[in-house]
Motif scaffolding. Structure first.
Motif, PDB file in Angstrom:
ATOM      1  N   ASP A 168     -17.745  -4.330  40.350  1.00  0.00           N
ATOM      2  CA  ASP A 168     -18.768  -5.208  41.145  1.00  0.00           C
ATOM      3  C   ASP A 168     -19.345  -4.315  42.173  1.00  0.00           C
ATOM      4  OD1 ASP A 168     -20.683  -7.694  41.632  1.00  0.00           O
ATOM      5  OD2 ASP A 168     -19.851  -7.444  43.473  1.00  0.00           O
ATOM      6  N   ALA A 169     -18.353  -3.584  42.927  1.00  0.00           N
ATOM      7  CA  ALA A 169     -18.769  -2.788  44.236  1.00  0.00           C
ATOM      8  C   ALA A 169     -19.470  -1.435  43.421  1.00  0.00           C
ATOM      9  CB  ALA A 169     -17.328  -2.216  44.844  1.00  0.00           C
ATOM     10  N   ALA A 170     -19.070  -1.057  42.269  1.00  0.00           N
ATOM     11  CA  ALA A 170     -19.782   0.173  41.771  1.00  0.00           C
ATOM     12  C   ALA A 170     -21.099  -0.276  41.402  1.00  0.00           C
ATOM     13  CB  ALA A 170     -18.655   0.719  40.616  1.00  0.00           C
ATOM     14  N   ARG A 171     -21.127  -1.431  40.672  1.00  0.00           N
ATOM     15  CA  ARG A 171     -22.449  -1.847  40.112  1.00  0.00           C
ATOM     16  C   ARG A 171     -23.577  -1.826  41.446  1.00  0.00           C
ATOM     17  NH1 ARG A 171     -25.220  -6.493  39.847  1.00  0.00           N
ATOM     18  NH2 ARG A 171     -23.571  -7.406  41.160  1.00  0.00           N
ATOM     19  N   ARG A 172     -23.130  -2.609  42.538  1.00  0.00           N
ATOM     20  CA  ARG A 172     -23.929  -2.653  43.650  1.00  0.00           C
ATOM     21  C   ARG A 172     -24.251  -1.138  44.303  1.00  0.00           C
ATOM     22  NH1 ARG A 172     -21.314  -4.836  47.413  1.00  0.00           N
ATOM     23  NH2 ARG A 172     -19.169  -5.691  46.553  1.00  0.00           N
ATOM     24  N   ALA A 191     -12.560   3.434  41.199  1.00  0.00           N
ATOM     25  CA  ALA A 191     -11.203   3.377  42.126  1.00  0.00           C
ATOM     26  C   ALA A 191     -11.243   2.897  43.354  1.00  0.00           C
ATOM     27  CB  ALA A 191     -10.768   5.066  42.560  1.00  0.00           C
ATOM     28  N   ALA A 192     -10.054   2.896  44.335  1.00  0.00           N
ATOM     29  CA  ALA A 192     -10.287   2.205  45.482  1.00  0.00           C
ATOM     30  C   ALA A 192     -11.178   2.759  46.377  1.00  0.00           C
ATOM     31  CB  ALA A 192      -8.801   2.150  45.923  1.00  0.00           C
ATOM     32  N   ARG A 193     -11.276   4.195  46.535  1.00  0.00           N
ATOM     33  CA  ARG A 193     -12.038   4.951  47.535  1.00  0.00           C
ATOM     34  C   ARG A 193     -12.837   5.871  46.671  1.00  0.00           C
ATOM     35  NH1 ARG A 193      -6.809   4.621  49.521  1.00  0.00           N
ATOM     36  NH2 ARG A 193      -6.738   3.607  51.547  1.00  0.00           N
ATOM     37  N   PRO A 194     -14.025   5.388  45.879  1.00  0.00           N
ATOM     38  CA  PRO A 194     -14.838   6.262  45.280  1.00  0.00           C
ATOM     39  C   PRO A 194     -15.794   7.191  46.015  1.00  0.00           C
ATOM     40  CG  PRO A 194     -15.816   4.126  45.696  1.00  0.00           C
ATOM     41  CD  PRO A 194     -14.411   3.920  46.360  1.00  0.00           C
ATOM     42  N   PRO A 195     -15.930   8.262  45.418  1.00  0.00           N
ATOM     43  CA  PRO A 195     -16.896   9.308  46.008  1.00  0.00           C
ATOM     44  C   PRO A 195     -18.076   8.899  46.012  1.00  0.00           C
ATOM     45  CG  PRO A 195     -16.202  10.248  43.971  1.00  0.00           C
ATOM     46  CD  PRO A 195     -15.453   8.652  44.220  1.00  0.00           C
ATOM     47  N   ALA A 196     -18.950   9.902  46.707  1.00  0.00           N
ATOM     48  CA  ALA A 196     -20.468   9.555  46.568  1.00  0.00           C
ATOM     49  C   ALA A 196     -20.980   9.446  45.132  1.00  0.00           C
ATOM     50  CB  ALA A 196     -21.350  10.461  47.515  1.00  0.00           C
ATOM     51  N   MET A 197     -22.021   8.587  44.558  1.00  0.00           N
ATOM     52  CA  MET A 197     -22.352   8.598  43.411  1.00  0.00           C
ATOM     53  C   MET A 197     -23.485   9.426  43.194  1.00  0.00           C
ATOM     54  SD  MET A 197     -23.428   5.302  41.142  1.00  0.00           S
ATOM     55  CE  MET A 197     -22.086   4.274  41.917  1.00  0.00           C
ATOM     56  N   LEU A 198     -23.468  10.460  42.123  1.00  0.00           N
ATOM     57  CA  LEU A 198     -24.497  11.198  41.739  1.00  0.00           C
ATOM     58  C   LEU A 198     -25.768  10.344  41.041  1.00  0.00           C
ATOM     59  CD1 LEU A 198     -22.723  14.322  40.309  1.00  0.00           C
ATOM     60  CD2 LEU A 198     -23.624  13.985  42.885  1.00  0.00           C
ATOM     61  N   PRO A 199     -26.926  10.564  41.448  1.00  0.00           N
ATOM     62  CA  PRO A 199     -28.032   9.942  40.517  1.00  0.00           C
ATOM     63  C   PRO A 199     -28.012  10.055  39.186  1.00  0.00           C
ATOM     64  CG  PRO A 199     -29.026  11.138  42.421  1.00  0.00           C
ATOM     65  CD  PRO A 199     -27.436  11.530  42.084  1.00  0.00           C
ATOM     66  N   GLU A 200     -27.437  10.986  38.516  1.00  0.00           N
ATOM     67  CA  GLU A 200     -27.232  11.276  36.936  1.00  0.00           C
ATOM     68  C   GLU A 200     -26.302  10.261  36.396  1.00  0.00           C
ATOM     69  OE1 GLU A 200     -25.659  15.148  38.677  1.00  0.00           O
ATOM     70  OE2 GLU A 200     -27.336  13.681  39.019  1.00  0.00           O
ATOM     71  N   ASP A 201     -25.336   9.599  37.355  1.00  0.00           N
ATOM     72  CA  ASP A 201     -24.146   8.820  36.790  1.00  0.00           C
ATOM     73  C   ASP A 201     -24.630   7.384  36.890  1.00  0.00           C
ATOM     74  OD1 ASP A 201     -22.830  11.118  36.635  1.00  0.00           O
ATOM     75  OD2 ASP A 201     -21.832  11.219  38.262  1.00  0.00           O
ATOM     76  N   ARG A 202     -25.675   7.081  37.453  1.00  0.00           N
ATOM     77  CA  ARG A 202     -26.082   5.815  37.823  1.00  0.00           C
ATOM     78  C   ARG A 202     -26.166   4.741  36.590  1.00  0.00           C
ATOM     79  NH1 ARG A 202     -30.798   2.790  37.887  1.00  0.00           N
ATOM     80  NH2 ARG A 202     -31.172   1.051  39.394  1.00  0.00           N
ATOM     81  N   ASP A 203     -26.725   5.115  35.417  1.00  0.00           N
ATOM     82  CA  ASP A 203     -26.975   4.330  34.407  1.00  0.00           C
ATOM     83  C   ASP A 203     -25.683   4.123  33.812  1.00  0.00           C
ATOM     84  OD1 ASP A 203     -29.736   4.120  34.997  1.00  0.00           O
ATOM     85  OD2 ASP A 203     -30.249   5.699  33.624  1.00  0.00           O
ATOM     86  N   GLU A 204     -24.757   5.125  33.649  1.00  0.00           N
ATOM     87  CA  GLU A 204     -23.387   5.022  33.209  1.00  0.00           C
ATOM     88  C   GLU A 204     -22.232   4.224  33.770  1.00  0.00           C
ATOM     89  OE1 GLU A 204     -20.436   4.917  30.626  1.00  0.00           O
ATOM     90  OE2 GLU A 204     -22.555   5.691  30.099  1.00  0.00           O
ATOM     91  N   VAL A 205     -22.520   4.155  35.249  1.00  0.00           N
ATOM     92  CA  VAL A 205     -21.809   3.232  36.089  1.00  0.00           C
ATOM     93  C   VAL A 205     -22.179   1.922  35.678  1.00  0.00           C
ATOM     94  CG1 VAL A 205     -21.368   2.740  38.362  1.00  0.00           C
ATOM     95  CG2 VAL A 205     -21.085   5.188  37.633  1.00  0.00           C
ATOM     96  N   LEU A 206     -23.375   1.449  35.659  1.00  0.00           N
ATOM     97  CA  LEU A 206     -24.066   0.162  35.430  1.00  0.00           C
ATOM     98  C   LEU A 206     -23.461  -0.371  34.204  1.00  0.00           C
ATOM     99  CD1 LEU A 206     -27.510   0.356  36.949  1.00  0.00           C
ATOM    100  CD2 LEU A 206     -25.881  -0.810  37.835  1.00  0.00           C
ATOM    101  N   ALA A 207     -23.591   0.532  33.296  1.00  0.00           N
ATOM    102  CA  ALA A 207     -23.224   0.058  31.700  1.00  0.00           C
ATOM    103  C   ALA A 207     -21.834  -0.141  31.801  1.00  0.00           C
ATOM    104  CB  ALA A 207     -23.599   1.150  30.708  1.00  0.00           C
TER     105      ALA A 207
END
Length: 229
Positions: free
Chosen positions: A194-198, A109-125
């Motif tokens: 791309d921002a979420a991936r970074r 989204a435009a203003r994403p919250p802090a990302m949890l470590p367990e969500d990292r792989d799914e966000v990249l995918a």
């Protein structure tokens, strides 16, 4: 949104060859050009024989060129340009934990919250899965606002719109804005992905939790009870 759009536009231009079929792009160019030439020729003949357009001939020719190019762009929207093996289906997490799915959705989204470590792989995918479909949508529907802009220019040159009848001059800009939404959303989505991936790459992977050892409650040995047991 501006930064996401500019980033997405740069990525879409630099990686379009990975997801778009260059032969289909060339065919779309040929088809749109052919439609524009044929329709332009018909409009010139109609204007000569029946006076389909009013005004001086230089303005009439400019109007015909704009109308013909607009028609060619409209036809080009219906031509597929992405690679045959590109999966255009949804990029969601699918069935499962809907709370986790919504949490991952907010990362794009435009203003994403802090990302949890367990969500990292799914966000990249998901960022990788969504790139191809977004590039294909942007390349296909970018012709719509161009077509309406050309139609608007043709209406101006031909004098179709007047103070008493402003609809031919007001409708094309409105439709241009409305039908730009698909391509703008696709390009902006590329930038946000791309921002979420970074952000995901900057996050440490979640620690792997080892499964607890399985205890065997079934005693080994003879199952025959002895006196006194």
């Amino acid at each position: 949104m501006g930064n996401a759009f500019s980033t997405g536009w740069r990525i879409a231009r630099s990686r379009r060859s990975e997801f778009l079929d260059l032969a289909r792009l060339r065919r779309r160019t040929v088809v749109t050009g052919t439609v524009a030439v044929v329709s332009g020729t018909i409009m010139v003949i109609a204007s000569l024989l029946w006076g389909a357009l009013d005004g001086a001939w230089p303005l009439r020719l400019l109007a015909i060129v704009c109308f013909a190019a607009a028609l060619g762009c409209f036809v080009g929207v219906f031509l597929r340009v992405h690679r045959r093996d590109l999966d255009l289906r949804g990029t969601g997490t699918g069935a499962g934990d809907w709370r986790r799915g919504e949490r991952i959705d907010r990362q794009f989204a435009a203003r994403p919250p802090a990302m949890l470590p367990e969500d990292r792989d799914e966000v990249l995918a998901r960022a990788e899965r969504s790139l191809g479909p977004s590039v294909a949508l942007a390349a296909r529907f970018v012709l719509l606002p161009i077509a309406w802009a050309l139609f608007w220019a043709g209406a101006l040159f031909s004098g179709l719109g007047t103070v008493d009848q402003p609809t031919p001059l007001l409708m094309p800009p409105l439709l241009m804005l409305l039908q730009s939404a698909t391509s703008i959303a696709a390009v902006t989505g590329i930038g946000r992905s791309d921002a979420a991936r970074r952000r995901a790459l900057a996050l440490e992977p979640a620690p792997v939790v080892a499964a607890p050892p399985r205890r065997n409650v079934d005693p080994r040995g003879s199952k025959v009870g002895l006196p006194g047991d």
